[in-house]
Design an enzyme around this catalytic site. Structure first.
Site, short mmCIF file in Angstrom:
data_model
loop_
_atom_site.label_atom_id
_atom_site.label_comp_id
_atom_site.label_asym_id
_atom_site.label_seq_id
_atom_site.Cartn_x
_atom_site.Cartn_y
_atom_site.Cartn_z
CE LYS A 39 51.07 76.75 19.12
NZ LYS A 39 51.36 76.72 17.73
CG ASP A 41 53.74 77.13 15.19
OD1 ASP A 41 53.28 76.26 14.44
OD2 ASP A 41 53.20 78.24 15.35
CB SER A 71 52.23 73.03 15.81
OG SER A 71 51.86 73.86 16.87
NE ARG A 97 48.58 74.43 15.56
CZ ARG A 97 48.64 75.28 14.56
NH1 ARG A 97 47.83 76.30 14.50
NH2 ARG A 97 49.53 75.13 13.61
CG ASP A 101 46.94 79.09 14.56
OD1 ASP A 101 46.94 78.11 15.33
OD2 ASP A 101 47.97 79.66 14.20
#
Length: 136
Positions: A39, A41, A71, A97, A101
């Site tokens: 993942k 970010d 992300s 994403r 969040d």
């Protein structure tokens, strides 16, 4: 096998060292560690650098058996219609994403439900076209 969190910036969102300019060594290290999910970010980075940075990391992951979660779209605002999904898919992302969040509140959950309700048809078509899926 396990998943890991990293950041395409100078630091992660929690101020740990980021992967900016270390994409190749980080990808190689994650592969040696048998990481299967990354993942990535986007904290502590300039939005104008996302295309180059996420693509650089995607290239570093080529040939490695690591699912690449980006992300990038989540940092480009709430209007899914304006995000460069073709470029994001070309950067090597397997999934992305799209939105904020979730926080520990009903309002947070409701905003995510509303967002997906508004854009679900568009995002489904993007996933079909690019062969990349959305991280709900």
């Amino acid at each position: 096998s396990f998943g890991i969190y990293a950041d395409e910036g100078t630091k992660t969102c929690q101020d740990y060292p980021g992967s900016l300019n270390y994409e190749d060594i980080d990808a190689q290290t994650f592969s040696e560690w048998n990481v299967k999910y990354l993942k990535l970010d986007g904290c502590n980075n300039n939005i104008s650098n996302y295309q180059q940075g996420y693509t650089t990391f995607g290239n570093a992951l080529r040939g490695k058996n690591i699912v690449y979660s980006c992300s990038w779209p989540a940092y480009l605002g709430n209007n899914e219609l304006t995000k460069p999904y073709t470029a994001i898919a070309a950067s090597g992302c397997n999934l992305w994403r799209n939105f904020q969040d979730i926080q520990c509140s009903w309002n947070s959950l409701a905003s995510i439900i509303d967002h997906w309700g508004e854009y679900s048809e568009f995002l489904s078509n993007i996933s079909i076209t690019t062969k990349v899926w959305n991280d709900p």
